[in-house]
Design a protein around this motif. Structure first.
Motif, short mmCIF file in Angstrom:
data_model
loop_
_atom_site.label_atom_id
_atom_site.label_comp_id
_atom_site.label_asym_id
_atom_site.label_seq_id
_atom_site.Cartn_x
_atom_site.Cartn_y
_atom_site.Cartn_z
N ARG A 1 28.46 41.66 73.02
CA ARG A 1 29.48 41.47 71.78
C ARG A 1 29.56 40.34 71.50
N ALA B 1 28.30 46.39 62.53
CA ALA B 1 29.44 46.85 63.10
C ALA B 1 29.86 48.28 63.17
N GLN C 1 25.72 50.47 63.86
CA GLN C 1 25.17 50.24 65.27
C GLN C 1 23.85 50.56 65.56
N GLU D 1 22.86 43.08 70.52
CA GLU D 1 24.13 42.45 70.29
C GLU D 1 24.65 43.13 69.25
N ARG D 2 26.01 43.27 69.53
CA ARG D 2 26.97 44.01 68.48
C ARG D 2 27.93 42.99 68.25
N SER E 1 31.63 41.96 67.82
CA SER E 1 33.13 41.98 68.52
C SER E 1 34.08 41.90 67.62
N ASP F 1 35.41 45.91 75.54
CA ASP F 1 34.54 46.69 75.10
C ASP F 1 35.37 47.76 74.37
#
Length: 406
Positions: A237, A259, A262, A269-270, A272, A363
């Motif tokens: 993230r 975001a 998803q 990759e996300r 954060s 997370d």
């Protein structure tokens, strides 16, 4: 953290038939039961898999089997997607994308040329993999194809939160011959016991983990102490930076997709948190909240659903703690005030967040995006981060670009 506290098992049956229940996070209904494999039975599985792996002289058999597996998975696409939705809460249209991505990944492996497999007398040929609950079909397939294509056997332990889809995909690997034993799916509520059994086996030459950063650190530390090779795959993230020249409407569209929805991404990759320049922050937050309010939260089996439920009550409690702590430390909820009475959470934007808040650094297993306002480049993170240009390029090329301040 599953490796820290084993999942609750259903009523224990006679040892050979021990099973545990899997529930739908949306309504709590029973989805099905998974076999609760005992860790002491794993050694026989490792031995048999390693024995078969040592008989392989090229990857030809594996390539052929992967192609057949892809056809079987495609034939059961709707059933598998439904199972993913039922046990994880992922919206059905995203679950269908996941299954299709798994089939595409297998076809890509079958295009690799036939290669000889070099064997030496000292190495064993078995790996043990631990998966988290996210993307169970895609993760199961890619882990298996990676290990099997290298001429090794794989024993895979799925998350006890979502074991059924992995188990169903594993059953489709079966072709009713001796090479079936090259790949085994072993659900269990005893994550620690399974992990220790793998570390103690002389036939396991690699531990593979796919999941959160916190558990990854535990797995890596334990493997280091046991002098066992380990491969860690985490869904990284990264912060996303929006500078003063960014178009607020375009940025909000890109961020909704990354975001909140998803989608399954090649690189995983996300976002954060968002670093938003002060001059852009007010119109951007308004645009983001407006688009966010149009997202449909509900039954993951509904074709119109955008946001499914949080995976379980533990995840809901963690999100609640992270958000409440952020509010006490000065953050503010933009838009409608969410309720933490259940797992059906509406997407949240936390404005005026700071990098030190847990919701920015840990997370997060729910639809929460913190916004950190900045006025000068010196306030940006020192580590790598995403830019809005990288989101646009990844949508067209399947790749992500990273920026890093010097």
């Amino acid at each position: 953290m599953e490796l820290g506290s084993p999942a609750h098992a259903a009523e224990v049956k006679p040892r050979a038939e021990r099973r545990f229940d899997v529930f739908n996070p949306f309504d709590g209904a029973l989805v099905g039961q998974a076999p609760d494999i005992e860790c002491r039975t794993l050694e026989a599985t490792f031995v048999e898999g390693a024995r078969l792996a040592r008989t392989l002289r090229s990857n030809q058999i594996i390539q052929r089997r992967l192609g057949v597996w892809a056809v079987k998975i495609e034939a059961h696409r709707d059933e598998l997607a439904k199972l993913v939705s039922l046990e994880t809460g992922k919206p059905i249209r995203l679950a269908r994308i996941e299954v299709s991505a798994a089939v595409s990944a297998l076809h890509a492996f079958t295009l690799c040329p036939e290669l000889p497999l070099v064997r030496d007398s000292t190495s064993a040929h078995s790996a043990f993999a631990i998966l988290n609950w996210c993307d169970p079909v895609f993760s199961t397939v890619t882990e298996a194809a990676t290990v099997l294509s290298s001429g090794r056997a794989l024993v895979l332990k799925p998350s006890s939160r979502a074991p059924l889809a992995s188990q169903a995909v594993g059953a489709l690997w079966q072709d009713y011959n001796e090479f079936d034993a090259l790949f085994s799916v072993v659900p269990s509520t005893d994550a620690i016991g399974m992990f220790r059994a793998a570390l103690m086996s002389s036939h396991v030459t690699e531990v593979r983990f796919r999941g959160s950063r916190d558990v990854a650190a535990f797995v890596a530390s334990a493997c280091d102490e046991a002098v066992a090779p380990v491969t860690i795959s985490t869904s990284e993230r990264l912060p996303l930076v929006l500078d003063a020249g960014t178009d607020a409407q375009a940025a909000s569209d890109a961020i909704i997709g990354r975001a909140f929805l998803q989608p399954l991404l090649p690189c995983g990759e996300r976002v954060s948190c968002l670093y938003v320049h002060d001059s852009l922050a007010d119109p951007f937050v308004r645009a983001l909240v407006e688009k966010m309010s149009a997202l449909r939260v509900g039954d993951p089996l509904g074709d119109e659903t955008d946001i499914g439920p949080v995976i379980d009550d533990v995840a809901t409690a963690l999100i609640s703690e992270q958000v409440e702590e952020a509010l006490l430390e000065g953050a503010a909820l933009a838009g409608e005030q969410p309720l933490f009475a259940g797992r059906r959470l509406r997407p949240m934007v936390l404005d005026y967040a700071t990098p030190s808040m847990r919701v920015c650094s840990e997370d997060v297993e729910g639809p929460v995006v913190p916004v950190i306002r900045f006025s000068h480049p010196s306030e940006l993170p020192n580590a790598k981060y995403l830019t809005i240009e990288s989101l646009v390029s990844s949508a067209t090329s399947g790749r992500l670009d990273f920026s890093k301040r010097n």
